[in-house]
Design an enzyme around this catalytic site. Sequence first.
Site, PDB file in Angstrom:
ATOM      1  N   GLU A 136      73.825 103.066 -16.160  1.00  0.00           N
ATOM      2  CA  GLU A 136      73.412 101.995 -15.251  1.00  0.00           C
ATOM      3  C   GLU A 136      73.273 100.622 -15.900  1.00  0.00           C
ATOM      4  O   GLU A 136      72.467  99.808 -15.418  1.00  0.00           O
ATOM      5  CB  GLU A 136      72.067 102.386 -14.619  1.00  0.00           C
ATOM      6  CG  GLU A 136      70.859 102.396 -15.585  1.00  0.00           C
ATOM      7  CD  GLU A 136      70.502 103.759 -16.168  1.00  0.00           C
ATOM      8  OE1 GLU A 136      71.401 104.616 -16.260  1.00  0.00           O
ATOM      9  OE2 GLU A 136      69.331 103.970 -16.540  1.00  0.00           O
ATOM     10  N   ALA A 164      77.328 108.892 -16.139  1.00  0.00           N
ATOM     11  CA  ALA A 164      77.532 107.462 -15.972  1.00  0.00           C
ATOM     12  C   ALA A 164      76.325 106.730 -16.523  1.00  0.00           C
ATOM     13  O   ALA A 164      75.331 107.357 -16.878  1.00  0.00           O
ATOM     14  CB  ALA A 164      77.713 107.117 -14.496  1.00  0.00           C
ATOM     15  N   HIS A 180      73.355 106.711  -7.520  1.00  0.00           N
ATOM     16  CA  HIS A 180      72.331 106.870  -8.559  1.00  0.00           C
ATOM     17  C   HIS A 180      72.319 105.653  -9.494  1.00  0.00           C
ATOM     18  O   HIS A 180      71.269 105.045  -9.723  1.00  0.00           O
ATOM     19  CB  HIS A 180      72.599 108.154  -9.338  1.00  0.00           C
ATOM     20  CG  HIS A 180      71.602 108.453 -10.403  1.00  0.00           C
ATOM     21  ND1 HIS A 180      70.556 109.327 -10.218  1.00  0.00           N
ATOM     22  CD2 HIS A 180      71.479 108.007 -11.680  1.00  0.00           C
ATOM     23  CE1 HIS A 180      69.835 109.410 -11.322  1.00  0.00           C
ATOM     24  NE2 HIS A 180      70.384 108.603 -12.234  1.00  0.00           N
ATOM     25  N   GLU A 181      73.476 105.311 -10.029  1.00  0.00           N
ATOM     26  CA  GLU A 181      73.516 104.192 -10.986  1.00  0.00           C
ATOM     27  C   GLU A 181      73.138 102.882 -10.307  1.00  0.00           C
ATOM     28  O   GLU A 181      72.430 102.054 -10.860  1.00  0.00           O
ATOM     29  CB  GLU A 181      74.886 104.077 -11.657  1.00  0.00           C
ATOM     30  CG  GLU A 181      75.400 105.345 -12.334  1.00  0.00           C
ATOM     31  CD  GLU A 181      74.390 106.057 -13.229  1.00  0.00           C
ATOM     32  OE1 GLU A 181      73.538 105.386 -13.831  1.00  0.00           O
ATOM     33  OE2 GLU A 181      74.449 107.303 -13.304  1.00  0.00           O
ATOM     34  N   GLU A 225      72.093 103.691 -24.048  1.00  0.00           N
ATOM     35  CA  GLU A 225      70.940 104.558 -23.804  1.00  0.00           C
ATOM     36  C   GLU A 225      71.161 105.888 -24.531  1.00  0.00           C
ATOM     37  O   GLU A 225      72.251 106.438 -24.438  1.00  0.00           O
ATOM     38  CB  GLU A 225      70.748 104.814 -22.307  1.00  0.00           C
ATOM     39  CG  GLU A 225      69.451 105.557 -22.040  1.00  0.00           C
ATOM     40  CD  GLU A 225      69.178 105.782 -20.543  1.00  0.00           C
ATOM     41  OE1 GLU A 225      69.983 105.351 -19.709  1.00  0.00           O
ATOM     42  OE2 GLU A 225      68.165 106.407 -20.241  1.00  0.00           O
ATOM     43  N   GLU A 268      64.324 108.347 -14.057  1.00  0.00           N
ATOM     44  CA  GLU A 268      65.326 109.355 -13.706  1.00  0.00           C
ATOM     45  C   GLU A 268      64.897 110.251 -12.547  1.00  0.00           C
ATOM     46  O   GLU A 268      65.693 110.567 -11.677  1.00  0.00           O
ATOM     47  CB  GLU A 268      65.700 110.190 -14.938  1.00  0.00           C
ATOM     48  CG  GLU A 268      66.402 109.386 -16.041  1.00  0.00           C
ATOM     49  CD  GLU A 268      67.642 108.641 -15.566  1.00  0.00           C
ATOM     50  OE1 GLU A 268      68.104 108.862 -14.441  1.00  0.00           O
ATOM     51  OE2 GLU A 268      68.140 107.792 -16.350  1.00  0.00           O
TER      52      GLU A 268
HETATM   53  N1  B3K Z   1      70.735 106.821 -17.702  1.00  0.00           N
HETATM   54  C1  B3K Z   1      71.964 107.500 -18.013  1.00  0.00           C
HETATM   55  C2  B3K Z   1      71.797 108.516 -19.083  1.00  0.00           C
HETATM   56  C3  B3K Z   1      72.146 108.091 -20.453  1.00  0.00           C
HETATM   57  C4  B3K Z   1      71.923 109.211 -21.402  1.00  0.00           C
HETATM   58  C5  B3K Z   1      72.027 108.877 -22.806  1.00  0.00           C
HETATM   59  N2  B3K Z   1      71.937 110.002 -23.692  1.00  0.00           N
HETATM   60  C6  B3K Z   1      72.543 108.191 -16.841  1.00  0.00           C
HETATM   61  C7  B3K Z   1      71.729 108.204 -15.621  1.00  0.00           C
HETATM   62  O1  B3K Z   1      70.816 108.982 -15.482  1.00  0.00           O
HETATM   63  O2  B3K Z   1      71.958 107.399 -14.762  1.00  0.00           O
HETATM   64 ZN    ZN Z   2      69.746 108.077 -14.055  1.00  0.00          ZN
END
Ligand code: B3K
Ligand code: ZN
Length: 903
Positions: free
Chosen positions: A270, A268, A303-304, A127, A326
Amino acid sequence: MADSDIATPAVVHRADYAPPAFLIETVALEFDLASERTRVRNTMRVRRNPHAVHAARFDLMGEQIQFVSATLDGKPHTAVHVHESGLSIDQVPDAFELTLESLCHPAENTTLSGLYVSGGHFFTQCEAEGFRRITYFLDRPDVMSTYTVTLRADKAAYPVLLSNGNLLEEGDLPDGRHFARWDDPFRKPSYLFALVAGKLECIEERVKSASGKEKLLQVWVEPHDLDKTRHAMDSLIHSIRWDEARYGLELDLDRFMIVAVSDFTMGAMENKGLNIFSSRYLLANPETATDTDFANIEAVVGHEYFHNWTGNRVTCRDWFQLSLKEGLTKFRDQEFSADMAAGDEANASADAARATKRIANVRTLQQAQFAEAAGPMAHPVRPESYVEINNFYTTTVYNNGAEVVRMYQTLFGRDGFRKGMDLYFKRHDGQAVTCDDFRHAMSDANGRDLAQFERWYSQAGTPRVAVKTAYDAAQRSYRVTLTQSYGESLAAARETQKGPLLMPFSIGLIGKDGKDLPLRLEGEASAAPGTTRVLELTEATQTFTFVDVAEQPLPSLLRDFSAPVIVEYDYTTEELAFLLAHDSDPFNRWDAGQRLITRELLSLAQHAAEGTALSLDDSVVDAFGRVLADESLSPSFRELVLMLPSEGYLAEQMAESNPAAIHTARQYVRKRFAAALKNAWLAAYEQNRTPGAYEATAKAIGHRALKNLALSYLAELDDPSDAIRLARAQYDAANNMTDREAALSALLSAATTRGDAIAEPVLADFYKRYETEPLVIDKWFALLARQRGSASRPTIDMVRNLSSHPAFTLKNPNRVYALIFTFCAANPAQFHAADGSGYAFWAEQVIALDALNPAVAARLARSLEMWHRFTPTLREKMRAALEQVAARVKSRAVREIVEKALG
Ligand code: B3K
Ligand code: ZN
């Protein structure tokens, strides 16, 4: 091998969204893992998207990878054009199987995006746009496919081979190699792909999900960290239970793995069934991790895990919708942490525990997001355009996004919110959708038109609500007039501001005895139950009249921070002190204290800037002293009330930010509080000791927090000998990192006050004791970077020396965050030294990081974005530093930040 991107950054606009011309149904990936050169074979079943415009070519994204060959429906295909940002394939039928072979170079990859090596193991981070650094692909979230992954590697060097989903098969290969084959049955976008390979070990647990299915849970780490995995595993189990209980959402895979990595840009990730964590958000035991670390790990593991439904099962159509996953997932992790803190406690203390979590969330929002919304990076929760999407993983998208989600719950109640969630999953499971889709689900499930609510997603800047009140004794009525507007915003934010918001505005009325008054609005037959009302504001100005109000009340406004806005009301100092003493809403009680002291601090800073004498009325100190001594309040709440707003936040509130004046003012107040309340601090220290084995319960955490706050105030005394005595004893006797770190911090602060070397032996002991624990060495760097410094010993000298310490490296984000970010973002008085030395250091570091890890460099670049708000001398020096950086950096990420800052 950093991004040396195009000279003129291309801007991506939300309005330009078009569905993909092709869909990829299945992906079979084969990796021959080797750190210098990894070979990737990618076989895709592709078909034209019936809902898209016909395209002559099949365009795939690719970055920093080497094309080897293409096979279409089993035959070598040569109509392939490789270019800088990917490849194009001509002469493709409507449905076909395509195999692409390519090479990548993990050992050289310092960006930590794509496939890279950390500690001798392989990890991925995809991501937002890292998958294209692994193989050519339609690397966009609205292309969802099922994946099978075969990993092959040397067995001795990489005994563990992990990827998403379920393990199908594993076995040995010739030449000391082995393989593993994984299958993920759920369709997912490429950004959720992950692999891990290395010498790792795990702890595991088997649990039964709500419907009785057995699930295998694993936490993977380097062998020497196995003793720091228990808390992450417990947090995972709690997360699984919480999502089942609160939202009826079950873990869908048979196996769920989380893995720690030392080198990681974000907190982190997910990835489906294979979450990857920066080590600092996973590894903890009492000896190495603080209470804050424990809390952060619980929140991030949650969260993850929660992303598995909000993000993975239902994902984003495009990156403009980032807050869809998010903001929602942040809200879910906030609620999870609050429920965990409340635990099995009886009602009143459960509410108090929840309130402390709420206060902490809002503090983050006010201190970080409000500043972002007032600066050149201001953007709506759903941005309209970006140059580099990595720059938009912001506090606006996350924290303000979470507030927007929370407002649905405030409007509809927990049950109404749950109905909306249920409908959202019913409609969109397995799809890539938009923030509008989420809002429509909430709207339809609750039978409420939410068209106006859309503005929360499209308007940038922080709304203000000005409040006017009038009591009519004869009529026994109380009129509350609310006027919403945006204050001064920079042009880019102003352009997005189209009209009034639909805003839940919670209010209570307090009588002279400090108790809540009953609430009855004009036109209602009787007072509604409860003493807090959620007013729904929809117009620019609206008046609400309460009737049957027996006496002139004091309003308690925006209880529990029911909307992410700034409330403007002319409370007197006495009224704020009254609210601090009596408000039944713990959030507002805390907020009254913050308003009261902020007002004093800003006036003191003005005096400091003008060189006039500083003074603080005893009545203000007493108001805080009463909270400190009030044993009916939880220690964690008292700690929050007595912690002053940060220097960064205060500087932001000045007409012209003057960090030196703010520092002088804040230190003045700290010293006043320390001296005037000395006996209370000593008593609080004694009463909040936590003898016996370490416990990470909300209660024990609260005791340590208040005790260590007491210690930090005592260290501010002109004669800090009590603090030194207590801190030394605490350091030696500590059975946990919270106490040990706090003791060292107090000693460092006492040493600065006295101008001596009292802390040196302890500092040296700390380093030696934890030399083999990188996360603790990070704390050592951060403690030093946070030092107050003095004219003869400015902190920058120490920070510069530390940047060539053998244990320092720019390649490890955690270390960079510990030393460089702490100095540049959390030590404003020293960073903004009048001679510009901080800015020169900042520029060097941004330029150096730009060549290694543009995402980290871009985050650091943001420390100067508010330059236009500072005093003229600083402002000019900041601009010069920004210009120097703008002339030297290459990455799209940093260029976007500095160019926006320079305007
Ligand atoms: N979804 C990831 C974030 C990744 C960011 C990449 N630049 C973390 C989170 O919000 O769980
Ligand atoms: Zn997230």
